[in-house]
Design a protein around this motif. Sequence first.
Motif, PDB file in Angstrom:
ATOM      1  N   GLY A 274       5.382  10.221  -5.725  1.00  0.00           N
ATOM      2  CA  GLY A 274       6.301  10.605  -6.785  1.00  0.00           C
ATOM      3  C   GLY A 274       5.976  11.978  -7.327  1.00  0.00           C
ATOM      4  O   GLY A 274       5.248  12.767  -6.713  1.00  0.00           O
ATOM      5  N   ASP A 275       6.499  12.256  -8.504  1.00  0.00           N
ATOM      6  CA  ASP A 275       6.348  13.590  -9.093  1.00  0.00           C
ATOM      7  C   ASP A 275       5.929  13.506 -10.562  1.00  0.00           C
ATOM      8  O   ASP A 275       6.279  12.559 -11.274  1.00  0.00           O
ATOM      9  CB  ASP A 275       7.669  14.358  -9.017  1.00  0.00           C
ATOM     10  N   VAL A 276       5.202  14.515 -10.999  1.00  0.00           N
ATOM     11  CA  VAL A 276       4.859  14.680 -12.410  1.00  0.00           C
ATOM     12  C   VAL A 276       5.944  15.545 -13.042  1.00  0.00           C
ATOM     13  O   VAL A 276       6.139  16.695 -12.640  1.00  0.00           O
ATOM     14  CB  VAL A 276       3.473  15.329 -12.587  1.00  0.00           C
ATOM     15  N   ILE A 277       6.653  14.992 -14.021  1.00  0.00           N
ATOM     16  CA  ILE A 277       7.754  15.696 -14.673  1.00  0.00           C
ATOM     17  C   ILE A 277       7.272  16.429 -15.923  1.00  0.00           C
ATOM     18  O   ILE A 277       7.689  17.540 -16.220  1.00  0.00           O
ATOM     19  CB  ILE A 277       8.891  14.724 -15.050  1.00  0.00           C
TER      20      ILE A 277
ATOM     21  N   ILE B 118      -5.272  -2.692 -12.134  1.00  0.00           N
ATOM     22  CA  ILE B 118      -5.656  -1.466 -11.426  1.00  0.00           C
ATOM     23  C   ILE B 118      -4.383  -0.696 -11.099  1.00  0.00           C
ATOM     24  O   ILE B 118      -3.451  -1.237 -10.504  1.00  0.00           O
ATOM     25  CB  ILE B 118      -6.397  -1.758 -10.111  1.00  0.00           C
ATOM     26  N   ALA B 119      -4.364   0.567 -11.481  1.00  0.00           N
ATOM     27  CA  ALA B 119      -3.228   1.422 -11.148  1.00  0.00           C
ATOM     28  C   ALA B 119      -3.315   1.834  -9.683  1.00  0.00           C
ATOM     29  O   ALA B 119      -4.294   2.447  -9.263  1.00  0.00           O
ATOM     30  CB  ALA B 119      -3.241   2.662 -12.042  1.00  0.00           C
ATOM     31  N   PHE B 120      -2.304   1.465  -8.888  1.00  0.00           N
ATOM     32  CA  PHE B 120      -2.245   1.909  -7.503  1.00  0.00           C
ATOM     33  C   PHE B 120      -1.539   3.273  -7.438  1.00  0.00           C
ATOM     34  O   PHE B 120      -0.678   3.578  -8.277  1.00  0.00           O
ATOM     35  CB  PHE B 120      -1.500   0.896  -6.645  1.00  0.00           C
ATOM     36  N   ILE B 121      -1.876   4.073  -6.437  1.00  0.00           N
ATOM     37  CA  ILE B 121      -1.361   5.438  -6.321  1.00  0.00           C
ATOM     38  C   ILE B 121      -0.256   5.463  -5.280  1.00  0.00           C
ATOM     39  O   ILE B 121      -0.477   5.099  -4.112  1.00  0.00           O
ATOM     40  CB  ILE B 121      -2.498   6.404  -5.964  1.00  0.00           C
ATOM     41  N   ASP B 122       0.914   5.909  -5.693  1.00  0.00           N
ATOM     42  CA  ASP B 122       2.110   5.733  -4.877  1.00  0.00           C
ATOM     43  C   ASP B 122       2.089   6.454  -3.541  1.00  0.00           C
ATOM     44  O   ASP B 122       2.702   6.009  -2.567  1.00  0.00           O
ATOM     45  CB  ASP B 122       3.376   6.091  -5.674  1.00  0.00           C
ATOM     46  N   ARG B 123       1.378   7.590  -3.431  1.00  0.00           N
ATOM     47  CA  ARG B 123       1.390   8.347  -2.171  1.00  0.00           C
ATOM     48  C   ARG B 123       0.781   7.554  -1.019  1.00  0.00           C
ATOM     49  O   ARG B 123       1.045   7.844   0.152  1.00  0.00           O
ATOM     50  CB  ARG B 123       0.675   9.677  -2.348  1.00  0.00           C
ATOM     51  N   PHE B 124      -0.048   6.549  -1.344  1.00  0.00           N
ATOM     52  CA  PHE B 124      -0.688   5.731  -0.314  1.00  0.00           C
ATOM     53  C   PHE B 124       0.115   4.469   0.016  1.00  0.00           C
ATOM     54  O   PHE B 124      -0.260   3.724   0.915  1.00  0.00           O
ATOM     55  CB  PHE B 124      -2.089   5.311  -0.769  1.00  0.00           C
ATOM     56  N   ILE B 125       1.165   4.226  -0.732  1.00  0.00           N
ATOM     57  CA  ILE B 125       1.929   2.981  -0.592  1.00  0.00           C
ATOM     58  C   ILE B 125       3.324   3.311  -0.058  1.00  0.00           C
ATOM     59  O   ILE B 125       4.151   3.892  -0.771  1.00  0.00           O
ATOM     60  CB  ILE B 125       2.029   2.249  -1.942  1.00  0.00           C
ATOM     61  N   SER B 126       3.596   2.947   1.185  1.00  0.00           N
ATOM     62  CA  SER B 126       4.872   3.292   1.812  1.00  0.00           C
ATOM     63  C   SER B 126       6.029   2.434   1.322  1.00  0.00           C
ATOM     64  O   SER B 126       7.174   2.903   1.247  1.00  0.00           O
ATOM     65  CB  SER B 126       4.769   3.180   3.338  1.00  0.00           C
ATOM     66  N   ASP B 127       5.746   1.178   0.990  1.00  0.00           N
ATOM     67  CA  ASP B 127       6.783   0.269   0.496  1.00  0.00           C
ATOM     68  C   ASP B 127       6.116  -0.900  -0.198  1.00  0.00           C
ATOM     69  O   ASP B 127       4.884  -0.992  -0.263  1.00  0.00           O
ATOM     70  CB  ASP B 127       7.693  -0.211   1.636  1.00  0.00           C
ATOM     71  N   THR B 128       6.930  -1.830  -0.716  1.00  0.00           N
ATOM     72  CA  THR B 128       6.355  -2.944  -1.488  1.00  0.00           C
ATOM     73  C   THR B 128       5.526  -3.877  -0.611  1.00  0.00           C
ATOM     74  O   THR B 128       4.552  -4.471  -1.082  1.00  0.00           O
ATOM     75  CB  THR B 128       7.462  -3.743  -2.190  1.00  0.00           C
ATOM     76  N   SER B 129       5.889  -3.991   0.656  1.00  0.00           N
ATOM     77  CA  SER B 129       5.098  -4.846   1.553  1.00  0.00           C
ATOM     78  C   SER B 129       3.682  -4.310   1.681  1.00  0.00           C
ATOM     79  O   SER B 129       2.699  -5.061   1.665  1.00  0.00           O
ATOM     80  CB  SER B 129       5.753  -4.924   2.934  1.00  0.00           C
ATOM     81  N   ARG B 130       3.581  -2.994   1.805  1.00  0.00           N
ATOM     82  CA  ARG B 130       2.270  -2.353   1.889  1.00  0.00           C
ATOM     83  C   ARG B 130       1.500  -2.547   0.588  1.00  0.00           C
ATOM     84  O   ARG B 130       0.279  -2.762   0.605  1.00  0.00           O
ATOM     85  CB  ARG B 130       2.443  -0.863   2.193  1.00  0.00           C
ATOM     86  N   TYR B 131       2.195  -2.465  -0.538  1.00  0.00           N
ATOM     87  CA  TYR B 131       1.544  -2.661  -1.826  1.00  0.00           C
ATOM     88  C   TYR B 131       0.894  -4.037  -1.892  1.00  0.00           C
ATOM     89  O   TYR B 131      -0.292  -4.162  -2.226  1.00  0.00           O
ATOM     90  CB  TYR B 131       2.550  -2.513  -2.974  1.00  0.00           C
ATOM     91  N   TYR B 132       1.640  -5.089  -1.556  1.00  0.00           N
ATOM     92  CA  TYR B 132       1.088  -6.445  -1.663  1.00  0.00           C
ATOM     93  C   TYR B 132       0.005  -6.696  -0.617  1.00  0.00           C
ATOM     94  O   TYR B 132      -0.935  -7.466  -0.867  1.00  0.00           O
ATOM     95  CB  TYR B 132       2.218  -7.470  -1.564  1.00  0.00           C
ATOM     96  N   GLU B 133       0.114  -6.016   0.513  1.00  0.00           N
ATOM     97  CA  GLU B 133      -0.929  -6.126   1.531  1.00  0.00           C
ATOM     98  C   GLU B 133      -2.242  -5.550   1.011  1.00  0.00           C
ATOM     99  O   GLU B 133      -3.305  -6.159   1.143  1.00  0.00           O
ATOM    100  CB  GLU B 133      -0.475  -5.377   2.789  1.00  0.00           C
ATOM    101  N   ARG B 134      -2.175  -4.360   0.414  1.00  0.00           N
ATOM    102  CA  ARG B 134      -3.387  -3.725  -0.100  1.00  0.00           C
ATOM    103  C   ARG B 134      -3.899  -4.434  -1.354  1.00  0.00           C
ATOM    104  O   ARG B 134      -5.103  -4.511  -1.583  1.00  0.00           O
ATOM    105  CB  ARG B 134      -3.129  -2.239  -0.398  1.00  0.00           C
TER     106      ARG B 134
END
Length: 404
Positions: free
Chosen positions: A81-84, A214-230
């Motif tokens: 994502g981006d810092v606004i 724990i805050a996950f970092i979006d650049r490492f997470i391609s989609d929600t499936s990856r999020y729940y996997e990690r």
Amino acid sequence: MSIKRNITVEEAFCIPVENRCIELVERKGTGHPDTICDSVMEAVCLDLCREYLEHTGQILHHNIDKGLLVAGKTIVKPGGGDVIEPMKIIFGDRAVDRYKGVNIPVGEIAVSSAKKWIGENLRFVNPEMHVIFQNEIKPGSAELTDIFARSFIGANDTSAGVGYAPLSDTETLVLETERYLNSSAFKAKFPETGEDVKIMGYRNQRTLSLTIAIAFIDRFISDTSRYYERKQAVIEALELFTTQHNRSFEKVTVQLNTLDNQERGEKGVYLTVLGTSAEGADGGEVGRGNRVNGLIAFSRPQSMEAAAGKNPVSHVGKIYNVLAREIAGRIHREIQGITEIYVFLCSQIGKPIDQPLLASAQITTEPGVSFNIIRQATATIINEELADIGKFITTLSLGKYAVC
């Protein structure tokens, strides 16, 4: 001539925390907004101490304990994502900026200290890009500044500090778990986890439940499936860690990011751009986080003083809380037969800090132990620590004791 101090030692007729049915213990990790505030202002304080000593030969009046972190604004999305809008850190309170013709660049020191701490502790926060710094530090009041010019070190407030020993099994595991999650080894294995960690430990008898965010970092997470996997991989690592570090619990359960909702897709997962909720969700403030032992323990007496950022020479809100913790730890280590000890130190403004209005210890002993022997040995240690407070202050000003 020996100084007579008001030291009391009494039996505490209460159930030790370890033996109570229920216990609640919280820790706010390195990247939590409140911990960022505490840590940054303490870093500024320590750098000011060094600057004052180098250019004037003494630590001058300062208190940098009114810091505030204003959350920024981000757009979070899987893949990055981006810092606004950047975060803002506001430095507040007082510090001497001129002494006998010597100028002390307080504002520049504050910003430099903050940038250094952020660069060393928050991997994905660029202090040049992601943070705005606002200096609101003003010169100190004449009366409080005068305390530093007196022949003895006088307390700059009427206040009380408290410390205890030992840590309970719950307190120890909560502390160890957060340190594990923010260790370099864990981040190497799980780079998608941010530094913003919060743990609540709830013990019921010998069953411990850890609720962890724990805050996950979006650049490492391609989609929600990856999020729940990690996320599942992190849970398994935590379960292994708590099993290996089990401190006599019959059962330890781990729940991670319990606000997650799979039905809401990308909006139902805990993602951040930089690894801290301070980037776009939560502000922070000095004193709202961990006490000086790194914990918020709801079964223990606590001081409301914000130790971080306070000067280590006369501000008892810092000195007495850290010293009480150290005294309690020494007494528990050196005197046999103590199950639990609390140490309270109360100052009187303007009076020498080595002569508190009251120094009190409350002790729970093991069965069959003579309290009279423990009473005298405890009083002796308290008196020794207070008599040697100058050495303690020097060590405190060098940053050798954690305060959050």
